[in-house]
Design an enzyme around this catalytic site. Structure first.
Site, mmCIF file in Angstrom:
data_model
loop_
_atom_site.group_PDB
_atom_site.id
_atom_site.type_symbol
_atom_site.label_atom_id
_atom_site.label_comp_id
_atom_site.label_asym_id
_atom_site.label_seq_id
_atom_site.Cartn_x
_atom_site.Cartn_y
_atom_site.Cartn_z
ATOM 1 N N LYS A 184 21.704 66.525 9.576
ATOM 2 C CA LYS A 184 23.172 66.402 9.579
ATOM 3 C C LYS A 184 23.722 66.664 8.177
ATOM 4 O O LYS A 184 24.457 65.841 7.596
ATOM 5 C CB LYS A 184 23.615 65.044 10.107
ATOM 6 C CG LYS A 184 23.242 64.853 11.571
ATOM 7 C CD LYS A 184 24.093 63.856 12.281
ATOM 8 C CE LYS A 184 23.702 63.737 13.730
ATOM 9 N NZ LYS A 184 22.303 63.305 13.939
ATOM 10 N N ALA B 204 25.790 67.598 5.159
ATOM 11 C CA ALA B 204 27.243 67.628 4.920
ATOM 12 C C ALA B 204 27.458 67.543 3.416
ATOM 13 O O ALA B 204 27.847 66.497 2.895
ATOM 14 C CB ALA B 204 27.917 66.473 5.634
ATOM 15 N N ILE C 56 28.092 70.012 -0.536
ATOM 16 C CA ILE C 56 28.644 71.256 -1.087
ATOM 17 C C ILE C 56 27.667 72.395 -0.787
ATOM 18 O O ILE C 56 26.454 72.152 -0.625
ATOM 19 C CB ILE C 56 28.901 71.131 -2.608
ATOM 20 C CG1 ILE C 56 27.599 70.796 -3.348
ATOM 21 C CG2 ILE C 56 29.981 70.082 -2.881
ATOM 22 C CD1 ILE C 56 27.716 70.904 -4.866
ATOM 23 N N GLN D 296 22.373 56.481 25.257
ATOM 24 C CA GLN D 296 23.808 56.441 24.936
ATOM 25 C C GLN D 296 24.686 56.579 26.187
ATOM 26 O O GLN D 296 25.913 56.610 26.083
ATOM 27 C CB GLN D 296 24.169 57.532 23.917
ATOM 28 C CG GLN D 296 23.494 57.346 22.559
ATOM 29 C CD GLN D 296 23.914 58.416 21.565
ATOM 30 O OE1 GLN D 296 25.100 58.680 21.363
ATOM 31 N NE2 GLN D 296 22.932 59.036 20.934
ATOM 32 N N GLY D 297 24.048 56.728 27.348
ATOM 33 C CA GLY D 297 24.810 56.699 28.601
ATOM 34 C C GLY D 297 25.039 58.044 29.264
ATOM 35 O O GLY D 297 25.481 58.103 30.408
ATOM 36 N N SER E 149 24.003 61.838 30.921
ATOM 37 C CA SER E 149 22.966 62.212 31.879
ATOM 38 C C SER E 149 22.478 63.633 31.591
ATOM 39 O O SER E 149 23.286 64.547 31.406
ATOM 40 C CB SER E 149 23.549 62.118 33.297
ATOM 41 O OG SER E 149 23.209 63.233 34.072
ATOM 42 N N ARG F 72 15.474 57.828 22.674
ATOM 43 C CA ARG F 72 14.911 56.529 23.045
ATOM 44 C C ARG F 72 14.502 56.413 24.511
ATOM 45 O O ARG F 72 13.504 55.748 24.820
ATOM 46 C CB ARG F 72 15.900 55.417 22.676
ATOM 47 C CG ARG F 72 16.001 55.196 21.176
ATOM 48 C CD ARG F 72 17.251 54.430 20.810
ATOM 49 N NE ARG F 72 18.467 55.222 21.038
ATOM 50 C CZ ARG F 72 19.702 54.753 20.905
ATOM 51 N NH1 ARG F 72 19.876 53.495 20.558
ATOM 52 N NH2 ARG F 72 20.745 55.539 21.105
#
Ligand code: C5P
Length: 227
Positions: A71, A73, A75, A183-184, A186, A202
């Site tokens: 990830k 982020a 310069i 995280q819910g 599908s 997970r």
């Protein structure tokens, strides 16, 4: 941008996020899920705990490409240097944030493409906090990702309507979707919405039988992609 050889060929559409801090445990999961996964993804906890050699170790254990989810982020020169180090360690894809702007994405994309790896930019985060900043700005983040030359984007399995909107607007763009399982989201719905690769962590890694959980996720992705 289309790379001559896909760094992450699509077969099942499943990417397993191995966010473990123990190398042997990570290798065991990578080996177990390998028949059902197209790639393994690692992030900071794994690399900080095990060192950059873990990228090659997981690639060997799984026989699959490894994606480094750093990830990024920063310069542009720093962003590019991180991406270069990740690819030199063996990553076949590197994840950066689009919010750092077009030039930072471009620095990551240049470093990745020069070495035949995917540059994957996050345009919307999957967790609840993603609603605070990235969701309202996701159209502009997508613009930054595309104009910076990213080969793929990350869009949330927790909000499949966002995947569908991106897929409809940019049919050829590779979409990676995390947030399925714990995280819910599908895997089936993410694939149905147009995700090329669904990222599951997970729900597979912590399952009593990671191979069976990976097989189940891959089956759902196949159903969703057919729908
Ligand atoms: O365990 P779980 O399936 O929730 O893991 C999701 C993985 O995807 C984690 O490795 C996380 O860092 C990553 N990810 C995410 N949301 C994003 C980008 C990456 O959850 N927007």
């Amino acid at each position: 941008m289309t790379l001559p050889t896909p760094p992450v060929p699509r077969r099942t559409g499943l990417v397993v996020a191995v966010d473990l801090e123990d190398r042997r445990a990570g290798e065991a999961v990578a080996r177990a899920v390998s028949p059902h996964a197209d790639a393994v993804k690692v992030g900071w906890p794994t690399v900080l705990a095990c060192g950059t050699d873990v990228v090659g170790q997981l690639a060997r254990a799984s026989g699959r490409p490894v994606i480094c989810d750093f990830k990024i982020a920063d310069i542009p020169p720093v962003a590019g240097a991180i991406a270069r180090r990740a690819v030199d360690a063996g990553a076949r894809g590197v994840i950066c944030h689009a919010f750092a702007g077009r030039e930072s994405v471009a620095a990551v994309a240049d470093a990745c493409h020069a070495r035949g790896a995917l540059a994957i930019a996050v345009v919307e985060m999957s967790h609840e906090g993603g609603r605070e900043f990235t969701a309202p700005a996701s159209d502009r983040l997508l613009e930054a990702a595309l104009s910076g030359g990213a080969t793929a984007v990350v869009a949330p399995a927790t909000r499949p309507e966002r995947i569908a909107a991106i897929h409809a607007a940019h049919p050829g763009l590779l979409i990676f979707s995390p947030g399925a399982g714990a995280q819910g989201g599908s895997p089936r719905e993410a694939a149905r919405a147009g995700a090329d690769f669904v990222i599951v962590g997970r729900a597979i890694v912590n399952a009593a039988d990671p191979a069976a959980a990976a097989q189940d996720a891959a089956g759902q992705i196949a159903e969703g992609a057919r729908a």
